[in-house]
Scaffold this motif. Sequence first.
Motif, PDB file in Angstrom:
ATOM      1  N   ILE A 184       0.857  -1.187   0.000  1.00  0.00           N
ATOM      2  CA  ILE A 184       0.000   0.000   0.000  1.00  0.00           C
ATOM      3  C   ILE A 184       0.893   1.237   0.000  1.00  0.00           C
ATOM      4  O   ILE A 184       1.744   1.411   0.888  1.00  0.00           O
ATOM      5  CB  ILE A 184      -0.941   0.010   1.210  1.00  0.00           C
ATOM      6  CG1 ILE A 184      -1.871  -1.202   1.160  1.00  0.00           C
ATOM      7  CG2 ILE A 184      -1.758   1.308   1.244  1.00  0.00           C
ATOM      8  CD1 ILE A 184      -2.816  -1.317   2.337  1.00  0.00           C
ATOM      9  N   PHE A 185       0.711   2.079  -1.014  1.00  0.00           N
ATOM     10  CA  PHE A 185       1.492   3.304  -1.149  1.00  0.00           C
ATOM     11  C   PHE A 185       0.632   4.497  -0.743  1.00  0.00           C
ATOM     12  O   PHE A 185      -0.369   4.802  -1.402  1.00  0.00           O
ATOM     13  CB  PHE A 185       1.966   3.488  -2.596  1.00  0.00           C
ATOM     14  CG  PHE A 185       3.028   2.517  -3.022  1.00  0.00           C
ATOM     15  CD1 PHE A 185       4.346   2.704  -2.650  1.00  0.00           C
ATOM     16  CD2 PHE A 185       2.693   1.405  -3.794  1.00  0.00           C
ATOM     17  CE1 PHE A 185       5.333   1.798  -3.049  1.00  0.00           C
ATOM     18  CE2 PHE A 185       3.656   0.509  -4.201  1.00  0.00           C
ATOM     19  CZ  PHE A 185       4.988   0.703  -3.820  1.00  0.00           C
ATOM     20  N   ASN A 186       1.035   5.155   0.320  1.00  0.00           N
ATOM     21  CA  ASN A 186       0.382   6.399   0.707  1.00  0.00           C
ATOM     22  C   ASN A 186       0.973   7.598  -0.029  1.00  0.00           C
ATOM     23  O   ASN A 186       0.340   8.646  -0.138  1.00  0.00           O
ATOM     24  CB  ASN A 186       0.498   6.614   2.223  1.00  0.00           C
ATOM     25  CG  ASN A 186      -0.291   5.572   3.001  1.00  0.00           C
ATOM     26  OD1 ASN A 186      -1.495   5.445   2.826  1.00  0.00           O
ATOM     27  ND2 ASN A 186       0.392   4.827   3.853  1.00  0.00           N
ATOM     28  N   GLU A 187       2.185   7.416  -0.537  1.00  0.00           N
ATOM     29  CA  GLU A 187       2.859   8.436  -1.331  1.00  0.00           C
ATOM     30  C   GLU A 187       2.849   8.007  -2.800  1.00  0.00           C
ATOM     31  O   GLU A 187       2.555   6.851  -3.113  1.00  0.00           O
ATOM     32  CB  GLU A 187       4.303   8.618  -0.828  1.00  0.00           C
ATOM     33  CG  GLU A 187       4.409   9.027   0.631  1.00  0.00           C
ATOM     34  CD  GLU A 187       3.856  10.419   0.874  1.00  0.00           C
ATOM     35  OE1 GLU A 187       3.882  11.237  -0.069  1.00  0.00           O
ATOM     36  OE2 GLU A 187       3.386  10.678   2.004  1.00  0.00           O
ATOM     37  N   PRO A 188       3.161   8.919  -3.703  1.00  0.00           N
ATOM     38  CA  PRO A 188       3.189   8.552  -5.132  1.00  0.00           C
ATOM     39  C   PRO A 188       4.113   7.370  -5.403  1.00  0.00           C
ATOM     40  O   PRO A 188       5.189   7.250  -4.794  1.00  0.00           O
ATOM     41  CB  PRO A 188       3.690   9.830  -5.810  1.00  0.00           C
ATOM     42  CG  PRO A 188       3.275  10.927  -4.888  1.00  0.00           C
ATOM     43  CD  PRO A 188       3.397  10.368  -3.498  1.00  0.00           C
ATOM     44  N   VAL A 189       3.696   6.500  -6.304  1.00  0.00           N
ATOM     45  CA  VAL A 189       4.473   5.312  -6.659  1.00  0.00           C
ATOM     46  C   VAL A 189       5.689   5.751  -7.477  1.00  0.00           C
ATOM     47  O   VAL A 189       5.563   6.485  -8.459  1.00  0.00           O
ATOM     48  CB  VAL A 189       3.622   4.322  -7.469  1.00  0.00           C
ATOM     49  CG1 VAL A 189       4.441   3.095  -7.837  1.00  0.00           C
ATOM     50  CG2 VAL A 189       2.383   3.927  -6.686  1.00  0.00           C
TER      51      VAL A 189
END
Length: 356
Positions: free
Chosen positions: A156-161
Amino acid sequence: MYSKISMALDNEPDLYDSLTNQVQNVRDLGRSWGLDDDQIDECVQKALMVDEKPKISRRLRRGCLCCFLVLFCFMGGMSLFFTTVTLHKATRLFVTKHTQSIAYPLMRGIRLLTLPISRTFDLRGWHEMECLVPNPLSAVGPPDCYPCQDVHNIIIFNEPVRKFTERYYNFGIPFVAKDPDRKLVHFEDLKDLYLANTATLEYNAKSLECTNSYVDSIDDILHKDRTSQDIIEANIGVKWRIIKAGSMRLIRTLSAKPYFIPHKGEVAAEMFVFIDAPASEAHLMPQTYFGNSWLTQASGSREVTLTPLPSCLQNCTEVSVVLQPKDILFYSGFFWQLKTFPFGDDISIQFLGSFF
């Protein structure tokens, strides 16, 4: 009957006399059994009947043989011609040069000839189909399952991939990207878009599957009098397939492609819209056109399970995640089959697409 026998045996009087005597003896025997002349004649006729299969005339046989030979020679000649044109460069250039002037008139003539058919039958969908006739001999071999064998949970990415192309593009590693800038899409937003653009979206209106057998068109779901409460009370689950270019552009105004797709990536001319009530049934997600797929949770929540394809079951394990609003699940259809389950108390709106 006797006259025919007599004509056939005019040159053989002895045989005729013998046959006459035998017939008379048969008649005398029948009379001794109590039969009258009509019954005796009927018995003789039945005894002389011969079951013969209908014979095909010689002319018909020759006609069929000629037709077969003509068709065989034509197909053989055409196959030889196309093989030569395909494999021999000089022949291909010669044919191309001398057919350029007739290519447009020929195609225009074919189009004019098919106009009556297009007026009778709705063929608009054929323009959007990538493949009109599937090849039954075409088979894709099992994938190499090594990319997904180390997947035990979904990232799970909370920041840009970052480094999407190098790490995830064309691989079987799924992840969820949270996009706070993505707008929410509720049932009312989808209904307003449909009502404002019915003329554009009506072609795709019947391209849906619904858990309610009374629903025949998306118009039954997005009708002006329909409310979100109606969907919840009926526990409706809908899969709506969008394939027409104009319809695709409208749907993307609600749910644009994910930010991590490369600029040179080709997005498939196909999207799916899912409308699921909180208590709707679990269902499998369809196979997308391209292997790289994304599933956007536009509103509501839904639990998603990724199950390895049968060819990868021994290498990979099943993983799951709960998608919240504005979540984007990326996965590869070459390795995973998706199934979604109800979660939460709100209507779930999802968009599914793919790219290459």
